[in-house]
Design a protein around this motif. Structure first.
Motif, PDB file in Angstrom:
ATOM      1  N   SER A  54       0.898  -1.313  -0.223  1.00 57.15           N
ATOM      2  CA  SER A  54      -0.106  -0.270   0.200  1.00 57.15           C
ATOM      3  C   SER A  54       0.410   0.990   0.288  1.00 57.15           C
ATOM      4  O   SER A  54      -0.019   2.900   0.353  1.00 57.15           O
ATOM      5  CB  SER A  54      -0.502  -0.268   1.150  1.00 57.15           C
ATOM      6  OG  SER A  54      -0.089  -0.031   2.575  1.00 57.15           O
ATOM      7  N   HIS A  57       1.765   3.813  -3.944  1.00 56.76           N
ATOM      8  CA  HIS A  57       1.252   4.901  -4.366  1.00 56.76           C
ATOM      9  C   HIS A  57       1.692   6.634  -5.090  1.00 56.76           C
ATOM     10  O   HIS A  57       1.507   7.200  -5.825  1.00 56.76           O
ATOM     11  CB  HIS A  57       0.054   4.987  -4.010  1.00 56.76           C
ATOM     12  CG  HIS A  57      -0.953   3.966  -3.729  1.00 56.76           C
ATOM     13  ND1 HIS A  57      -1.607   3.373  -4.491  1.00 56.76           N
ATOM     14  CD2 HIS A  57      -0.951   3.793  -2.554  1.00 56.76           C
ATOM     15  CE1 HIS A  57      -1.700   2.425  -4.342  1.00 56.76           C
ATOM     16  NE2 HIS A  57      -1.866   2.396  -2.648  1.00 56.76           N
ATOM     17  N   GLY A  79      -2.309  -5.707   0.212  1.00 56.13           N
ATOM     18  CA  GLY A  79      -3.207  -4.377   0.706  1.00 56.13           C
ATOM     19  C   GLY A  79      -4.028  -3.709  -0.589  1.00 56.13           C
ATOM     20  O   GLY A  79      -4.926  -4.411  -1.825  1.00 56.13           O
ATOM     21  N   ASN A  80      -3.846  -2.512  -0.518  1.00 62.52           N
ATOM     22  CA  ASN A  80      -4.852  -2.022  -2.405  1.00 62.52           C
ATOM     23  C   ASN A  80      -3.547  -1.813  -2.849  1.00 62.52           C
ATOM     24  O   ASN A  80      -4.055  -0.871  -3.981  1.00 62.52           O
ATOM     25  CB  ASN A  80      -5.366  -0.937  -1.422  1.00 62.52           C
ATOM     26  CG  ASN A  80      -4.400   0.545  -1.250  1.00 62.52           C
ATOM     27  OD1 ASN A  80      -3.411   0.249  -1.290  1.00 62.52           O
ATOM     28  ND2 ASN A  80      -4.882   1.347  -0.925  1.00 62.52           N
TER      29      ASN A  80
ATOM     30  N   THR B 685      -5.292  -2.700   4.268  1.00 64.94           N
ATOM     31  CA  THR B 685      -5.210  -1.965   3.976  1.00 64.94           C
ATOM     32  C   THR B 685      -7.199  -1.820   3.951  1.00 64.94           C
ATOM     33  O   THR B 685      -8.200  -3.260   4.382  1.00 64.94           O
ATOM     34  CB  THR B 685      -5.246  -0.788   3.257  1.00 64.94           C
ATOM     35  OG1 THR B 685      -5.669  -1.619   1.940  1.00 64.94           O
ATOM     36  CG2 THR B 685      -3.585  -0.559   2.928  1.00 64.94           C
ATOM     37  N   GLU B 688      -8.215  -3.164   1.301  1.00 62.55           N
ATOM     38  CA  GLU B 688      -8.850  -4.948   1.436  1.00 62.55           C
ATOM     39  C   GLU B 688      -9.538  -4.748   1.595  1.00 62.55           C
ATOM     40  O   GLU B 688      -9.735  -6.091   1.934  1.00 62.55           O
ATOM     41  CB  GLU B 688      -7.131  -4.685   1.223  1.00 62.55           C
ATOM     42  CG  GLU B 688      -7.061  -6.512   1.089  1.00 62.55           C
ATOM     43  CD  GLU B 688      -5.457  -6.588   1.532  1.00 62.55           C
ATOM     44  OE1 GLU B 688      -4.823  -6.559   2.273  1.00 62.55           O
ATOM     45  OE2 GLU B 688      -5.217  -8.371   0.667  1.00 62.55           O
TER      46      GLU B 688
END
Lengths: 183, 792
Positions: A54, A57, A79-80, B685, B688
């Motif tokens: 994450s 970014h 994660g993202n 996160t 997620e």
């Protein structure tokens, strides 16, 4: 950023102490590693995997991860991270990192693409303590080599950068990219 | 003749007395219905093994060494064995057991303390009253095989818990258990005991102390660091046990002191104070403890047990705040003044002769604390005592920062404190305001600063603007879910037409601030999930307001139906969340409960789309609750800090045989979709976590309408938060009727082109592809004995 560009050599072995002061796992801790070494190890691995989380970014980091991905290395977006990596034409797969750290330990797991397990995994851009715990599972229960090319020193990895300031961190990633682009 | 408890003499027989202690009534209500009443350590081992075979323990050790005994320290790196023969896997599993035991002991000891106190005050025969329910104590019935009617009926229940916890603790000694698998079975046992201990604690306080009894529309309590009037004497109670604060509230009520003294709680005591007397207020979770003490606003601190910082006495005494310790578990080395005159104690504390006292006579606590607050407050307020710097000091402190980053290295969240200091030095406080929310208030940064900046105080000073605005509302804890609500909603849950129950539980160790917990609740309420909350998470949900100034509790009602937001209460009220699934199995499906854990848990795992979210879990108690829920078949998601619990239960969807279940109609084996995929897992996160919650609500028993609803949310949440279709959505499709209606045609095309499924486009039907067909009569089970005819 490219093999042709002049890439500065940086020392990533300084401040090789756990980023979280108390995260001292035991007698075996990661060897501090220079970027060229990381680049060569990734290049020579038969089936490497880059695990990105994450903290990808950030514009400068993202740019480097995309370039790394374009060298052909498969990426596990944990994660993202997929939000920033999914539409870049890379070999990128979302997976939960807690689950991934376990599946890597399983010799029967056929990887994110069904083509087999990994002999080297490299961590980058992940919440520090979260990555540290995942790497711990690999340290104790898998035979896979673990590198950390994040801006944090990860004691549970086999080899890791020290704690880096951003400019050094970015320069180190550029060195790895240059090394991979040589191959 | 009716036989009663008591002592009896028989006429004509000298020196003969009959003592009847406990009367066990026969009949339907008293009958054991399942095979495992009062399960011993190994009674449910087969069920545990079924869980562990599918959801493998995943170990992430925080330490590579074992130093449990004098053989060590032993280096277990790489799963080596130590001197006693235990390897790192076994040792880490043992730590999971010990963590579960600690959590279970905490809640059960809390229950024991309350039971002693309430029996003394109300008598053993005081009836249980939890609201409109026949199934009054679901966990007690399922585990013990008894239906308690009075609070005295819980005496053997706690005796059982305590005996089992002793046996389990013994297994952790060096030279005892060595198998990781059996340590985990024992940890699951401890988790189950934890649920039982919590149920006892909450049912007896609900029954005796006038707390809400399964009420959906309880009053709203004020919450936040900005709610108290600091010009009045301020009493703050910290911990989890209502016994002592109840006496304070009673004394204040009897002496009409609520207009003169502010009284509020920190952590779960606050919930129970508002359940006992709705005049009380809530400051917030444990992460607010140090921050609020440092503000200097409290004039008296009252501690009881659990989630009380170990440094409260030192922190409080630096600000001349007297501490009254009221529970034998936390005594701080204070003098026991339980036998002394209240006015003498007030004088000793007000004069500073004593920093605090241990006061185990709770009636005296009730009188002592308000009197002390009235006496101490004017003295403290005249001096303006606070730990926070004034404007001039603040400017000097932020300018002093050398940006060495040591505070960040010591911060459990790795927060960028130096950047915020630099911005503050340039007049921008916004970064310190952000840090205030993300900071868990541990104070480690204070120790790390080489130039002695009191970092936490600086953050709090810089965030005063947002702290003053911290004023929210929480619906007061309701206790159980009543039987009528289960009758109304059970069918929707089992068929999947209500997409799921999400339990928002646990503590305030969030990875990225408290707002996340509000945001997940808001999103899921809009999607018609049922949200049940408790503890610190329930508080944090109420901390944020919309543009009209309303919190989520004010916007969404509190009934157990889709799209509602429920607060069960404090930490021990977590038992009711788990127990709700037992109620669904019993009331909706007619499953027998008494002594029948395995069948109930099997039903829950296969049919009830419930999932727990402990996004900020920090304590051993939270781990025990999660482990107990896991044994009951309820999956739990934790935040990234949850990896430091060192053990998760993670499924392998790529191993098809792990997902075989039996059809109870004939014992045939059916390979099903991985549902629920994991029992205990973390997410890095918020983004997620959102689709993961939706996925973990999918169950093999969903009917097509239910599956389509659940898939709709899984896909939409993944697209919204992860910018992608989930990779595995097709695995959960059994027929075209399972597909979300709005996207059916598009998804059929995807199934054909990307997954090679065969589609009859004339009829828009799937011809080939799914792993199994929808069968509305399918009765999934993991327990062979529950099948009518076991297939060879």
């Amino acid at each position: 950023m490219t093999a042709d560009a002049a890439v500065k050599t940086v020392d990533t072995t300084r401040r090789a102490v756990p980023f979280d002061t108390a995260n001292i796992p035991g007698p075996k801790m990661a060897k501090p590693m220079m970027p060229q070494v990381a680049g060569k190890m990734i290049a020579k691995a038969k089936r490497p995997l880059l695990i990105v989380g994450s903290e990808v970014h950030d514009k400068d980091v993202l740019e480097r991860v995309i370039t790394l991905g374009k060298t052909g290395i498969q990426i596990a977006a944990v994660g993202n991270a997929y939000k920033s990596l999914g539409d870049k034409g890379l070999d990128v797969h979302y997976i939960n990192m807690h689950a991934l750290s376990y599946y890597i330990c399983d010799p029967e797991w056929q990887g994110l693409d069904g083509k087999g397990g990994y002999d080297l995994v490299t961590f980058l851009g992940i919440t520090y303590y979260y990555a540290s715990q995942a790497i711990s599972a690999l340290k104790h229960f898998s035979k896979t080599k673990v590198l950390s090319i994040d801006k944090y020193y990860h004691p549970n990895a086999d080899m890791s950068f020290g704690n880096l300031k951003k400019d050094i961190f970015i320069a180190a990633l550029d060195e790895i990219i240059a090394e991979l682009q040589k191959e | 003749m009716t036989i009663k408890k008591g002592k009896f003499v028989i006429e004509g027989l000298e020196n003969v007395q009959i003592n009847i202690g406990k009367v066990i009534e026969e009949g339907v209500d008293g009958q054991i219905e399942g095979p495992t009443p009062k399960p011993e350590i190994t009674s449910l081992r087969n069920w545990d093994y079924r869980i562990l075979d599918r959801y493998n323990p995943v170990y992430t050790p925080t330490s590579d060494i074992c130093d449990y005994c004098t053989y060590g320290k032993c280096d277990l790196t790489g799963n080596k064995e130590g001197a006693c023969g235990i390897d790192l896997e076994g040792h880490t599993a043992r730590q999971a057991l010990m963590t579960s035991i600690m959590g279970a002991a905490c809640h059960s000891a809390h229950g024991r303390h309350l039971l002693h106190y309430l029996i003394k005050r109300y008598g053993e025969d005081h009836p249980i009253n939890v609201g409109p329910s026949n199934l009054k104590a679901p966990l007690t019935e399922t585990i013990m095989g008894i239906q308690p009617e009075t609070i005295g009926d819980f005496l053997p229940v706690l005796a059982y818990v305590e005996e089992q916890l002793t046996q389990l603790t013994a297994a952790a000694n060096t030279g005892q258990e060595g198998s990781a698998r059996d340590f985990e079975s024992k940890a699951l046992h401890a988790g189950m005991l934890d649920l039982l201990g919590m149920e006892v604690a909450d049912i007896i306080q609900i029954s005796c102390m006038g707390m809400p009894k399964a009420e959906e529309d309880t009053a709203m309590a004020e919450i936040g660091m900005g709610i108290l009037d600091p010009t009045k004497p301020v009493v703050v109670c910290v911990g989890h046990n209502i016994a002592a604060p109840a006496y304070i509230l009673d004394y204040m009520d009897e002496n009409a002191l609520f207009d003169k003294i502010e009284i509020a709680g920190l952590c779960c005591t606050a919930h129970d104070m508002t359940r006992y007397n709705k005049t009380a207020k809530i400051i917030g979770s444990m992460s607010k403890e140090l921050k609020y003490i440092r503000s200097g606003i409290p004039d008296v601190l009252v501690t009881d047990e659990q989630c009380v910082r170990a440094d409260i006495l030192r922190e409080a005494s630096e600000l001349h705040i007297p501490v009254i310790a009221t529970n034998e578990k936390i005594t701080y080395g204070l003098p026991d003044r339980s036998g002394d005159n209240v006015d003498d104690i007030v004088n000793d504390l007000a004069s500073g002769k004593e920093k605090g006292v241990l006061m185990l006579d709770l009636e005296k606590v009730g009188e002592l604390v308000p009197k002390l607050a009235m006496k101490v407050s004017p003295i403290r307020k005249a001096k303006g005592i606070t730990a926070l710097p004034d404007e001039g000091e603040f400017a000097k402190l932020v300018a002093k920062c050398t940006k060495c980053q040591q505070c960040t290295f010591d911060c459990p969240q790795g927060l960028p404190i130096a950047d915020a200091m630099e911005a503050a030095a340039n007049g921008d406080l916004s970064q310190l305001e952000v840090l205030h929310d993300k900071c868990v208030g541990c104070g480690r940064c204070d120790y790390s600063c080489p130039v002695k900046i009191p970092v936490l105080n600086v953050i709090e000073k810089g965030a005063q603007r947002v702290i003053r605005e911290e004023k929210g509302k929480v619906r007061i804890g309701r206790g159980q879910i009543g039987d009528p609500e289960i009758r109304e909603e059970g069918r929707n849950l089992v068929l999947g037409t209500t997409p799921g129950v999400i339990a928002i539980v646990g503590c305030g160790n969030y990875p990225d601030g408290t707002k996340d917990v509000h945001d997940v609740v808001e999103e899921m309420l809009k999607r018609s999930y049922i949200i049940i909350s408790s503890g610190c998470a329930a508080m944090d949900i109420g901390m944020y307001k919309d543009d009209e100034g309303k919190t989520l509790y004010e916007k969404y009602p509190g009934r157990f139906i889709k799209g509602n937001l429920l607060n069960t209460g404090s930490c021990v009220s977590n038992a009711h969340i788990a127990a709700t699934t037992i109620k669904v199995a019993s009331i909706f499906a007619g499953r027998k409960t008494k002594g029948n854990w395995e069948e109930i848990a099997d039903y829950v795992m296969n049919r009830i789309g419930a999932v727990g979210l402990a996004w900020g879990a920090y304590s051993q108690k939270a781990f025990a609750i999660a482990t107990g829920c896991n044994r009951l078949g309820i999956p739990v998601v934790a935040g990234p800090h949850g990896t430091k619990y060192r053990r998760a239960f993670i499924g392998k969807p790529y191993k098809k045989d792990d997902w075989n279940v039996l059809d109870a109609r004939d014992g045939s084996t059916v390979n099903v979709e991985p549902a629920p995929e994991h029992l205990m897992i973390t997410a890095e996160t918020f983004d997620e976590m959102m689709p993961l919650l939706a996925k973990l609500c999918i169950r093999p028993s969903d009917n097509s309408l239910g599956r389509a609803i659940k898939l709709t949310h899984y896909i939409e949440l993944s697209e919204k938060y992860m910018n992608k279709m989930p990779d595995d959505w097709h695995v959960y499709v059994r027929s075209e009727a399972d597909l979300p209606v709005a996207k059916r045609e598009h998804l059929l095309k995807t199934l054909e082109t990307e997954h090679g499924w065969k589609i009859d486009w004339d009829r828009k039907k799937i011809i080939a592809g799914p792993m199994r067909k929808v069968d509305v009569s399918f009765q999934p089970t993991n327990v062979p004995r529950l099948c009518k005819e076991v297939s060879k």
